[in-house]
Motif scaffolding. Structure first.
Motif, PDB file in Angstrom:
ATOM      1  N   VAL A 152       0.832  -1.208   0.000  1.00 38.37           N
ATOM      2  CA  VAL A 152       0.000   0.000   0.000  1.00 38.37           C
ATOM      3  C   VAL A 152       0.865   1.256   0.000  1.00 38.37           C
ATOM      4  O   VAL A 152       0.607   2.224  -0.734  1.00 38.37           O
ATOM      5  N   VAL A 153       1.924   1.254   0.813  1.00 39.40           N
ATOM      6  CA  VAL A 153       2.807   2.422   0.877  1.00 39.40           C
ATOM      7  C   VAL A 153       3.521   2.632  -0.448  1.00 39.40           C
ATOM      8  O   VAL A 153       3.624   3.767  -0.951  1.00 39.40           O
ATOM      9  N   THR A 154       4.016   1.561  -1.054  1.00 39.06           N
ATOM     10  CA  THR A 154       4.732   1.692  -2.320  1.00 39.06           C
ATOM     11  C   THR A 154       3.847   2.296  -3.402  1.00 39.06           C
ATOM     12  O   THR A 154       4.235   3.248  -4.088  1.00 39.06           O
ATOM     13  N   VAL A 155       2.643   1.748  -3.557  1.00 38.81           N
ATOM     14  CA  VAL A 155       1.744   2.232  -4.606  1.00 38.81           C
ATOM     15  C   VAL A 155       1.263   3.649  -4.303  1.00 38.81           C
ATOM     16  O   VAL A 155       1.243   4.525  -5.179  1.00 38.81           O
ATOM     17  N   GLY A 156       0.886   3.893  -3.040  1.00 40.75           N
ATOM     18  CA  GLY A 156       0.369   5.210  -2.686  1.00 40.75           C
ATOM     19  C   GLY A 156       1.386   6.314  -2.865  1.00 40.75           C
ATOM     20  O   GLY A 156       1.083   7.385  -3.424  1.00 40.75           O
ATOM     21  N   VAL A 157       2.627   6.068  -2.426  1.00 41.61           N
ATOM     22  CA  VAL A 157       3.666   7.094  -2.560  1.00 41.61           C
ATOM     23  C   VAL A 157       4.022   7.300  -4.030  1.00 41.61           C
ATOM     24  O   VAL A 157       4.247   8.433  -4.478  1.00 41.61           O
ATOM     25  N   ALA A 158       4.077   6.225  -4.802  1.00 42.61           N
ATOM     26  CA  ALA A 158       4.420   6.367  -6.220  1.00 42.61           C
ATOM     27  C   ALA A 158       3.380   7.186  -6.972  1.00 42.61           C
ATOM     28  O   ALA A 158       3.722   8.014  -7.831  1.00 42.61           O
ATOM     29  N   VAL A 159       2.105   6.996  -6.647  1.00 38.82           N
ATOM     30  CA  VAL A 159       1.050   7.733  -7.349  1.00 38.82           C
ATOM     31  C   VAL A 159       1.141   9.228  -7.062  1.00 38.82           C
ATOM     32  O   VAL A 159       0.794  10.060  -7.911  1.00 38.82           O
ATOM     33  N   VAL A 160       1.639   9.580  -5.870  1.00 41.30           N
ATOM     34  CA  VAL A 160       1.792  11.000  -5.529  1.00 41.30           C
ATOM     35  C   VAL A 160       2.763  11.677  -6.503  1.00 41.30           C
ATOM     36  O   VAL A 160       2.758  12.904  -6.645  1.00 41.30           O
ATOM     37  N   GLY A 161       3.601  10.892  -7.186  1.00 40.37           N
ATOM     38  CA  GLY A 161       4.516  11.461  -8.164  1.00 40.37           C
ATOM     39  C   GLY A 161       3.824  12.217  -9.281  1.00 40.37           C
ATOM     40  O   GLY A 161       4.427  13.117  -9.891  1.00 40.37           O
ATOM     41  N   LEU A 162       2.571  11.893  -9.558  1.00 36.40           N
ATOM     42  CA  LEU A 162       1.834  12.642 -10.584  1.00 36.40           C
ATOM     43  C   LEU A 162       1.690  14.114 -10.178  1.00 36.40           C
ATOM     44  O   LEU A 162       1.818  15.018 -11.008  1.00 36.40           O
ATOM     45  N   ALA A 163       1.432  14.341  -8.884  1.00 34.14           N
ATOM     46  CA  ALA A 163       1.326  15.722  -8.404  1.00 34.14           C
ATOM     47  C   ALA A 163       2.665  16.439  -8.492  1.00 34.14           C
ATOM     48  O   ALA A 163       2.732  17.629  -8.845  1.00 34.14           O
ATOM     49  N   LEU A 164       3.744  15.720  -8.191  1.00 31.92           N
ATOM     50  CA  LEU A 164       5.069  16.328  -8.303  1.00 31.92           C
ATOM     51  C   LEU A 164       5.384  16.708  -9.740  1.00 31.92           C
ATOM     52  O   LEU A 164       5.936  17.784 -10.017  1.00 31.92           O
ATOM     53  N   GLY A 165       5.038  15.844 -10.690  1.00 31.68           N
ATOM     54  CA  GLY A 165       5.283  16.155 -12.096  1.00 31.68           C
ATOM     55  C   GLY A 165       4.513  17.380 -12.561  1.00 31.68           C
ATOM     56  O   GLY A 165       5.052  18.222 -13.296  1.00 31.68           O
ATOM     57  N   ALA A 166       3.246  17.512 -12.131  1.00 32.00           N
ATOM     58  CA  ALA A 166       2.461  18.679 -12.516  1.00 32.00           C
ATOM     59  C   ALA A 166       3.024  19.962 -11.908  1.00 32.00           C
ATOM     60  O   ALA A 166       3.102  21.003 -12.569  1.00 32.00           O
ATOM     61  N   LEU A 167       3.427  19.899 -10.641  1.00 32.66           N
ATOM     62  CA  LEU A 167       4.024  21.077  -9.999  1.00 32.66           C
ATOM     63  C   LEU A 167       5.358  21.445 -10.646  1.00 32.66           C
ATOM     64  O   LEU A 167       5.679  22.632 -10.780  1.00 32.66           O
ATOM     65  N   GLY A 171       9.414   9.596  -8.038  1.00 36.96           N
ATOM     66  CA  GLY A 171      10.262  10.565  -8.714  1.00 36.96           C
ATOM     67  C   GLY A 171      10.380  10.305 -10.200  1.00 36.96           C
ATOM     68  O   GLY A 171      10.312  11.236 -11.020  1.00 36.96           O
ATOM     69  N   VAL A 172      10.541   9.034 -10.564  1.00 36.39           N
ATOM     70  CA  VAL A 172      10.619   8.687 -11.989  1.00 36.39           C
ATOM     71  C   VAL A 172       9.291   8.997 -12.685  1.00 36.39           C
ATOM     72  O   VAL A 172       9.261   9.531 -13.809  1.00 36.39           O
ATOM     73  N   LEU A 173       8.188   8.672 -12.027  1.00 38.76           N
ATOM     74  CA  LEU A 173       6.882   8.961 -12.612  1.00 38.76           C
ATOM     75  C   LEU A 173       6.663  10.464 -12.766  1.00 38.76           C
ATOM     76  O   LEU A 173       6.118  10.929 -13.783  1.00 38.76           O
ATOM     77  N   ALA A 174       7.110  11.250 -11.774  1.00 35.82           N
ATOM     78  CA  ALA A 174       6.981  12.707 -11.872  1.00 35.82           C
ATOM     79  C   ALA A 174       7.803  13.251 -13.036  1.00 35.82           C
ATOM     80  O   ALA A 174       7.343  14.146 -13.770  1.00 35.82           O
ATOM     81  N   TRP A 175       8.991  12.743 -13.213  1.00 29.83           N
ATOM     82  CA  TRP A 175       9.857  13.192 -14.306  1.00 29.83           C
ATOM     83  C   TRP A 175       9.206  12.927 -15.662  1.00 29.83           C
ATOM     84  O   TRP A 175       9.069  13.826 -16.503  1.00 29.83           O
ATOM     85  N   GLY A 206       5.900  14.995 -16.116  1.00 27.71           N
ATOM     86  CA  GLY A 206       6.142  16.399 -16.418  1.00 27.71           C
ATOM     87  C   GLY A 206       6.618  16.608 -17.850  1.00 27.71           C
ATOM     88  O   GLY A 206       6.201  17.558 -18.525  1.00 27.71           O
ATOM     89  N   VAL A 207       7.488  15.719 -18.321  1.00 28.20           N
ATOM     90  CA  VAL A 207       7.957  15.815 -19.709  1.00 28.20           C
ATOM     91  C   VAL A 207       6.798  15.595 -20.679  1.00 28.20           C
ATOM     92  O   VAL A 207       6.672  16.269 -21.714  1.00 28.20           O
ATOM     93  N   TRP A 208       5.927  14.654 -20.348  1.00 18.16           N
ATOM     94  CA  TRP A 208       4.792  14.355 -21.225  1.00 18.16           C
ATOM     95  C   TRP A 208       3.808  15.530 -21.283  1.00 18.16           C
ATOM     96  O   TRP A 208       3.253  15.845 -22.341  1.00 18.16           O
TER      97      TRP A 208
END
Length: 227
Positions: A55-70, A142-146, A149-151
């Motif tokens: 749960v922690v792995t998936v939940g924290v990784a999904v938060v990367g979408l917000a980091l990419g947008a910011l 972090g990888v997902l945010a990167w 954001g590029v996309w």
């Protein structure tokens, strides 16, 4: 026929609940040490810890979408210009590319503080599965945010974009992360915050002093000690 075994004359027949009738009393107090308590399992169990880790792995990784947008919203832009034959940097001495990497790193540190504190507040304890899940989820985030954001950012086809906007028109370069080490900012900050909060406010192991026959008991009383 053999005679039944009897306790030594100096040993009282009643042993106060001790399972070993031949155990001698403590020479300092005259009392028998308490019987060892049955071992109890500490924590929710391995299966529950693994579920929480997923749960922690998936939940924290999904938060990367917000980091990419910011990151896309706050990062500086690299201006480009075309002369119909080639594309050039409009500001050759600009430091926008460094600012893009720095923005990503600072956002990663902020997200690490938030997610590390959130995981601790959700489960006020440590544990190897939880810590590993936080680290892996932060790195994946972090990888997902990167990539997100590029996309979301300007197109990667610079030549087609230059032809579309026309000669002499300034347009934004694609969003890029040149310093890949910035991907480690989030997991490092998350681990430091989580381990720090666990060390300061996490559950403590019972003090072995209170488990000895010479220290205070759990009810606050103390066993008699020798003068």
């Amino acid at each position: 026929m053999t005679a039944p075994l009897t306790p030594p004359p100096h040993q009282p027949p009643h042993n106060n609940g001790n399972s070993d009738p031949w155990q001698a009393p403590d020479p300092m107090t005259g009392h028998l040490p308490p019987a060892p308590a049955a071992p109890q399992e500490d924590g929710p169990g391995l299966r529950a810890e693994l579920r929480e880790a997923v749960v922690v792995t998936v939940g924290v990784a999904v938060v990367g979408l917000a980091l990419g947008a910011l990151w896309l919203w706050l990062a500086p832009r690299v201006p480009l210009v075309s002369d119909a034959s080639a594309v050039y940097l409009k500001d050759t001495e600009g430091e926008q590319a460094i600012g893009i990497d720095g923005t990503f790193a600072l956002l990663g540190l902020a997200f690490g503080v938030v997610t590390g504190a959130a995981v601790f507040l959700w489960r006020r304890r440590g544990g190897v599965p939880l810590v590993v899940a936080l680290a892996v989820g932060s790195l994946l985030g972090g990888v997902l945010a990167w990539r997100f954001g590029v996309w979301l950012g300007p197109t990667q086809n610079v030549a087609a974009h230059a032809k579309e906007v026309g000669k002499g028109v300034v347009f934004d370069a694609p969003l890029e992360l040149n310093a890949k080490g910035a991907l480690l900012a989030w997991p490092l900050a998350a681990l430091v915050v989580h381990l720090g909060l666990t060390g300061l406010f996490g559950p403590r192991d019972p003090d072995p002093y209170f488990a000895t026959p010479y220290g205070p008991q759990h009810d606050g009383s103390a066993t008699p000690t020798a003068p």
